[in-house]
Enzyme design. Structure first.
Site, PDB file in Angstrom:
ATOM      1  CG  HIS A   1      60.555  42.506  75.217  1.00 39.06           C
ATOM      2  ND1 HIS A   1      59.373  42.134  74.612  1.00 39.06           N
ATOM      3  CD2 HIS A   1      61.355  41.398  75.194  1.00 39.06           C
ATOM      4  CE1 HIS A   1      59.445  40.863  74.251  1.00 39.06           C
ATOM      5  NE2 HIS A   1      60.637  40.396  74.591  1.00 39.06           N
ATOM      6  N   GLY A   2      58.456  45.190  73.508  1.00 39.86           N
ATOM      7  CA  GLY A   2      57.020  45.389  73.375  1.00 39.86           C
ATOM      8  C   GLY A   2      56.251  44.153  73.806  1.00 39.86           C
TER       9      GLY A   2
END
Length: 325
Positions: free
Chosen positions: A119-120
């Site tokens: 997850h960025g």
């Protein structure tokens, strides 16, 4: 009539004279005009240029033909809406990030699978990935999102239209039993808010995704997007303060900056088949190693915005055919 006009005229003169400083207003206008000319006007022109590029991309790869077919033939309302949205995101990903998927053939055509991703700060790569899978394989992928998303006014419709769900283990297992694809980020909002350009997984021993895969008896496919943290970043100062604040509020409160047009490439890892002998803890470790291997192989750490931008240059660009258009 003339009497009323006179009253209105006197009122306007009184209001302008007593409540608005015309000299100050003219001075502010004079002061901000260069700012408008040098910042806002070029921004508007740049936006128009990129909108034009997106439209030309859609023409070049035949996406207008796809849209015409979907909008004019007998399709459900939701299928039409999803096709339009996917086409827009796919075009934006190609123009702004030169977005590509490597080993997309590992995503199954007809069977179910659980997609696990890093997850960025913003999951911009997931939007592009979902769109391209939808256009390429005609498969709508369900996604699990944090509960706070459904409390934002106007976004609840995403759950219905794009199959976004807060997802308990039982709900996710049921969806996968129905021969669907599903994407989960074990790190979730915690990883998004507190991660950095070293791309370390921050899953905090979460086992929900492993329990889902075991209960649904489906394979797990890890994916990772290179330069994701260089597209959008969270601030790097006062980390301990932001960590405490996040743990107290559980809200996306850490400031985010970016929008840099770095090269984004999503790598699809080898599927991890269902194994009834694995416990959730063992399966979680196996998936962790697989995703960390993708990161080690395809991402230089710490990530660099400049390096990500240089990868957009022609001599670094890889060309792929797009047979689904």
């Amino acid at each position: 009539m003339f009497y009323i006009d006179g009253l209105v005229s006197r009122f306007l003169r009184y209001f302008l004279g007593h409540y608005i400083d015309l000299d100050f207003t003219l001075w502010v206008t004079w002061l901000l005009t260069p700012l408008f000319i040098t910042v806002f006007l070029p921004f508007i022109i740049l936006s128009m240029v990129y909108i034009s590029a997106i439209l030309l991309y859609m023409y070049r790869f035949g996406q207008w033909r796809r849209l015409k077919e979907v909008l004019t033939e007998e399709f459900t309302f939701w299928h039409r809406a999803r096709t339009v949205i996917a086409t827009m995101w796919d075009a934006h990903g190609w123009v702004w990030h030169g977005y590509e998927i490597v080993n997309v053939e590992r995503i199954p055509e007809n069977s179910s699978a659980l997609i696990i991703y890093y997850h960025g700060a913003l999951p911009i790569d997931l939007y592009y990935f979902l769109s391209k899978v939808f256009l390429l394989k005609n498969r709508l992928m369900h996604t699990v999102a944090d509960n706070f998303l459904f409390r934002i006014p106007g976004l609840r419709i995403l759950g219905e239209g794009l199959r976004v769900t807060p997802g308990t283990v039982q709900q996710c297992s049921t969806i996968l039993h129905d021969n669907n694809l599903m994407a989960i980020s074990p790190g979730g909002l915690y990883e998004a808010q507190l991660g950095d350009s070293f791309y370390k997984l921050m899953w905090r021993k979460r086992l929900g995704f492993a329990k889902v895969a075991i209960e649904a008896k489906v394979p797990i496919i890890p994916i990772f997007t290179r330069n994701l943290r260089e597209s959008f970043r969270t601030v790097g100062w006062m980390k301990s303060f932001w960590h405490k604040l996040y743990m107290y509020t559980r809200l996306p409160i850490v400031p985010i900056y970016g929008g840099f047009p770095v090269k984004l490439v999503t790598y699809v890892g080898e599927p991890i088949p269902y194994d009834p002998d694995l416990t959730p803890e063992e399966l979680s470790k196996k998936v962790t190693y697989a995703l960390e291997d993708l990161i080690r192989t395809h991402q230089k750490v710490p990530g660099s915005i400049v390096r990500g931008l240089l990868e957009r240059l022609p001599h670094n660009r890889r060309h792929y055919a797009y047979p689904w258009y």
